[in-house]
Design a protein around this motif. Structure first.
Motif, short mmCIF file in Angstrom:
data_model
loop_
_atom_site.label_atom_id
_atom_site.label_comp_id
_atom_site.label_asym_id
_atom_site.label_seq_id
_atom_site.Cartn_x
_atom_site.Cartn_y
_atom_site.Cartn_z
N MET A 101 28.24 -8.48 13.00
CA MET A 101 27.25 -7.50 13.34
C MET A 101 25.93 -8.22 13.56
SD MET A 101 25.86 -4.27 11.08
CE MET A 101 25.93 -5.13 9.55
N GLY A 102 25.36 -8.08 14.72
CA GLY A 102 24.09 -8.71 15.02
C GLY A 102 22.93 -7.74 14.85
N LEU A 103 21.81 -8.27 14.44
CA LEU A 103 20.60 -7.49 14.32
C LEU A 103 19.61 -7.99 15.35
CD1 LEU A 103 20.26 -7.45 10.43
CD2 LEU A 103 21.32 -5.72 11.88
N ARG A 104 18.84 -7.09 15.90
CA ARG A 104 17.89 -7.51 16.93
C ARG A 104 16.53 -6.87 16.71
NH1 ARG A 104 18.19 -3.30 20.87
NH2 ARG A 104 20.00 -2.01 20.44
N ARG A 105 15.57 -7.49 17.26
CA ARG A 105 14.17 -7.07 17.21
C ARG A 105 13.70 -6.71 15.80
NH1 ARG A 105 15.38 -3.13 21.59
NH2 ARG A 105 14.76 -1.63 20.03
N PRO A 106 13.85 -7.63 14.85
CA PRO A 106 13.36 -7.30 13.51
C PRO A 106 11.84 -7.21 13.48
CG PRO A 106 13.98 -9.59 13.61
CD PRO A 106 14.39 -8.98 14.92
N VAL A 107 11.35 -6.26 12.75
CA VAL A 107 9.92 -6.09 12.53
C VAL A 107 9.72 -6.14 11.02
CG1 VAL A 107 7.94 -4.57 12.79
CG2 VAL A 107 9.66 -4.68 14.60
N ILE A 108 8.89 -7.06 10.58
CA ILE A 108 8.63 -7.22 9.15
C ILE A 108 7.16 -6.91 8.93
CG2 ILE A 108 8.65 -8.81 7.21
CD1 ILE A 108 10.78 -10.42 8.81
N GLU A 109 6.90 -5.96 8.03
CA GLU A 109 5.53 -5.55 7.76
C GLU A 109 5.31 -5.36 6.27
OE1 GLU A 109 4.82 -1.96 9.90
OE2 GLU A 109 4.83 -2.92 11.84
N PRO A 110 4.11 -5.70 5.80
CA PRO A 110 3.82 -5.43 4.40
C PRO A 110 3.44 -3.96 4.21
CG PRO A 110 1.93 -6.45 5.43
CD PRO A 110 3.04 -6.42 6.47
N ILE A 111 3.79 -3.44 3.06
CA ILE A 111 3.33 -2.13 2.63
C ILE A 111 2.43 -2.41 1.44
CG2 ILE A 111 3.97 0.10 1.66
CD1 ILE A 111 6.73 -0.29 2.99
N GLU A 112 1.15 -2.09 1.57
CA GLU A 112 0.21 -2.40 0.51
C GLU A 112 -0.44 -1.13 -0.02
OE1 GLU A 112 -2.43 -5.20 2.33
OE2 GLU A 112 -1.03 -6.85 2.06
N ILE A 113 -0.52 -1.06 -1.33
CA ILE A 113 -1.19 0.06 -1.98
C ILE A 113 -2.07 -0.49 -3.10
CG2 ILE A 113 0.65 1.72 -1.49
CD1 ILE A 113 1.43 1.45 -4.50
N GLU A 114 -2.97 0.34 -3.56
CA GLU A 114 -3.77 -0.03 -4.71
C GLU A 114 -3.06 0.50 -5.95
OE1 GLU A 114 -7.57 1.96 -6.16
OE2 GLU A 114 -8.30 0.23 -5.04
N ALA A 115 -2.95 -0.34 -6.95
CA ALA A 115 -2.33 0.06 -8.22
C ALA A 115 -3.43 0.15 -9.27
CB ALA A 115 -1.27 -0.96 -8.63
N PRO A 116 -3.87 1.37 -9.56
CA PRO A 116 -4.94 1.52 -10.55
C PRO A 116 -4.39 1.67 -11.97
CG PRO A 116 -4.53 3.62 -9.48
CD PRO A 116 -3.59 2.62 -8.86
N PHE A 117 -5.11 1.09 -12.91
CA PHE A 117 -4.78 1.20 -14.33
C PHE A 117 -6.06 1.60 -15.07
CE2 PHE A 117 -1.96 -1.87 -12.42
CZ PHE A 117 -0.72 -1.45 -12.86
N PRO A 118 -5.97 2.51 -16.01
CA PRO A 118 -7.18 2.95 -16.70
C PRO A 118 -7.82 1.84 -17.54
CG PRO A 118 -5.25 4.00 -17.67
CD PRO A 118 -4.80 3.26 -16.45
N ASP A 119 -6.98 0.89 -17.99
CA ASP A 119 -7.50 -0.21 -18.80
C ASP A 119 -6.43 -1.29 -18.91
OD1 ASP A 119 -5.60 0.82 -20.62
OD2 ASP A 119 -7.12 1.90 -21.75
N PHE A 120 -6.78 -2.38 -19.58
CA PHE A 120 -5.84 -3.50 -19.71
C PHE A 120 -4.59 -3.09 -20.49
CE2 PHE A 120 -4.07 -7.20 -21.82
CZ PHE A 120 -3.77 -7.98 -20.72
N LYS A 121 -4.76 -2.27 -21.50
CA LYS A 121 -3.62 -1.83 -22.31
C LYS A 121 -2.55 -1.18 -21.44
CE LYS A 121 -2.51 1.00 -26.33
NZ LYS A 121 -3.04 1.90 -27.37
N ALA A 122 -2.95 -0.35 -20.50
CA ALA A 122 -2.00 0.32 -19.60
C ALA A 122 -1.31 -0.69 -18.69
CB ALA A 122 -2.71 1.39 -18.78
N LEU A 123 -2.05 -1.66 -18.20
CA LEU A 123 -1.46 -2.70 -17.35
C LEU A 123 -0.46 -3.53 -18.16
CD1 LEU A 123 -1.28 -4.49 -14.79
CD2 LEU A 123 -3.22 -5.77 -15.72
N ILE A 133 -8.83 -1.02 -14.00
CA ILE A 133 -8.39 -2.22 -13.28
C ILE A 133 -7.68 -1.75 -12.03
CG2 ILE A 133 -6.86 -4.24 -13.35
CD1 ILE A 133 -7.25 -4.20 -16.42
N ARG A 134 -8.03 -2.33 -10.90
CA ARG A 134 -7.38 -2.00 -9.64
C ARG A 134 -6.78 -3.27 -9.05
NH1 ARG A 134 -10.16 2.13 -10.49
NH2 ARG A 134 -10.89 3.86 -9.28
N LEU A 135 -5.47 -3.25 -8.87
CA LEU A 135 -4.77 -4.41 -8.32
C LEU A 135 -4.07 -4.02 -7.03
CD1 LEU A 135 -3.10 -5.77 -11.57
CD2 LEU A 135 -5.21 -6.56 -10.50
N ALA A 136 -3.87 -4.98 -6.16
CA ALA A 136 -3.12 -4.74 -4.93
C ALA A 136 -1.63 -4.91 -5.24
CB ALA A 136 -3.55 -5.73 -3.85
#
Length: 80
Positions: free
Chosen positions: A1-23, A63-66
């Motif tokens: 089975m061949g695959l063609r025209r692959p498109v690779i893209e990042p999906i990025e969101i912000e991951a918020p945490f109320p504080d370090f303890k939650a992270l 804390i807001r992380l990507a």
């Protein structure tokens, strides 16, 4: 089975945490690459990791992380 025209893209969101303890709580669950690694550490090494991470983030409040995942879209060959 061949695959063609692959498109690779990042999906990025912000991951918020109320504080370090939650992270840090996510690191104790062992789900995902970083928490999975953390779960394999002896308790004293986990404590060192926690301390270094807290110092690196230097935050007493929110804390807001990507967060990133990779998406791949492609098409299958008609003869496959």
């Amino acid at each position: 089975m061949g695959l063609r025209r692959p498109v690779i893209e990042p999906i990025e969101i912000e991951a918020p945490f109320p504080d370090f303890k939650a992270l840090w709580r996510l690191f104790t669950l062992g789900v995902g690459p970083a928490p999975g690694y953390c779960a394999t550490l002896p308790e004293n090494h986990r404590a060192v990791l926690k301390s270094h991470l807290a110092k690196a983030l230097k935050s007493n409040g929110p804390i807001r992380l990507a967060a990133r995942a990779w998406a791949v879209k492609t098409h299958r060959d008609a003869d496959g």
